[in-house]
Design an enzyme around this catalytic site. Structure first.
Site: not given
Length: 315
Positions: A22, A25, A64, A71-72, A118, A180
């Site tokens: 992203h 980030e 993003r 990430n999907r 992330h 994260e």
């Protein structure tokens, strides 16, 4: 220790450090760019460690994503999609990444391990994200990192779920590990958050080096937070948000939310309580990136994961 308590695992040789999955980030973005210029701190004997910017266009724009969430889209459908002029940029990029670091699901060809770096706007602190509860190596890795960071806390978030698990960028590796760290606003770089992420990567690489060198790690048990349900904001008939996260819940990621506790606060000042049947542990509370995903927070439950002892097969 009896042989049945120790699993022999193949040494881990090829590791990727993904930043910018992203593009806004920034801890992972700036660490990866630094390591690309000077990789001294990530070098370990016998390891090939590759720092990599996953979504360079999003990084350039500090957003993003460009067309869809990178990430999907690492599922079979998107990775096998025929590329046309109308194909979303992130789908094209996913196929490029899969060819470079995968292919996903392959034996021996894909990278051994990917740390995917992330940031979150939620008050989650340092968090490791596991995709399966049944892998001895990644459980042992998380245990080592948690112990090395102590007395600072490091939560382990298990996203194993039949409906809620998503096709992550890192899932092309044999061992996918999400990192994260927050809270950090999108498009902002904070020294304390960057330092937390840097330490996680350091300890992770140290563990892998020790494992490859023949260190035997005894059986262990760790506490994880397993994803159970995504919770949306209250909405009206026009699908507009009608309440905000209650101050009792805001910034209280990983803290118990009991039945009857305040959960949302309407614009008229009315408290909406949590009506569940048991205690849950919210996380990604009021995450900025998840407004578009209709998600106010994620409900988790505590669970224990156990791993056999592990030792590298060096012969």
């Amino acid at each position: 220790m009896t042989p049945c308590q120790v699993a022999r695992e193949v040494p881990v040789r090829r590791i990727a450090l993904f930043g910018g999955t992203h593009g806004n980030e920034l801890s992972g973005v700036f660490l990866v760019k630094h390591w690309q210029e000077d990789g001294t701190e990530i070098q370990r004997p016998g390891l090939e460690v590759k720092p990599f910017i996953a979504n360079p266009r999003a990084v350039d724009r500090c957003c993003r994503y460009i067309d869809c969430d990178l990430n999907r889209v690492f599922d079979a459908e998107h990775l096998g999609m025929k590329i046309t002029a109308d194909t979303p940029y992130e789908v094209k990029r996913a196929q490029e990444i899969n060819s470079m670091f995968g292919p996903r699901g392959s034996c021996g060809e894909a990278y051994d391990l990917i740390f995917d770096l992330h940031n979150t706007t939620a008050n989650m602190g340092s968090t490791l994200i596991l995709e399966t509860s049944r892998d001895n190596f990644t459980i042992q890795l998380c245990r080592y990192i948690k112990d090395a960071l102590a007395p600072e806390t490091c939560a382990v978030f298990l996203i194993e779920h039949p409906n809620l698990k998503y096709a992550t960028t890192r899932s092309i590796a044999k061992y996918p590990i999400g990192v994260e760290v927050g809270p950090q606003p999108q498009g902002v770089l904070r020294a304390d958050i960057l330092d937390k992420m840097r330490k996680i990567v350091k300890h992770g690489l140290d563990f892998i080096h020790m494992f490859n060198a023949g260190t035997e790690f005894p059986p262990c048990t760790i506490e994880v937070y397993k994803i159970m349900e995504k919770v949306d904001y209250p909405r009206n008939k026009n699908n507009e948000i009608t309440a905000v996260v209650h101050p009792h819940l805001q910034d209280h990621d990983w803290q118990p939310l009991s039945p009857g506790d305040p959960m949302f606060l309407t614009f008229e000042g009315k408290t909406i309580p949590f009506e569940g049947n048991s205690v849950v542990y919210p996380t990604f509370v009021n995450e900025a990136a998840y407004y578009e995903k209709n998600q106010a927070f994620v409900k988790t439950v505590k669970q224990k994961l156990s791993a056999k002892g592990i030792r590298a097969s060096l012969s």
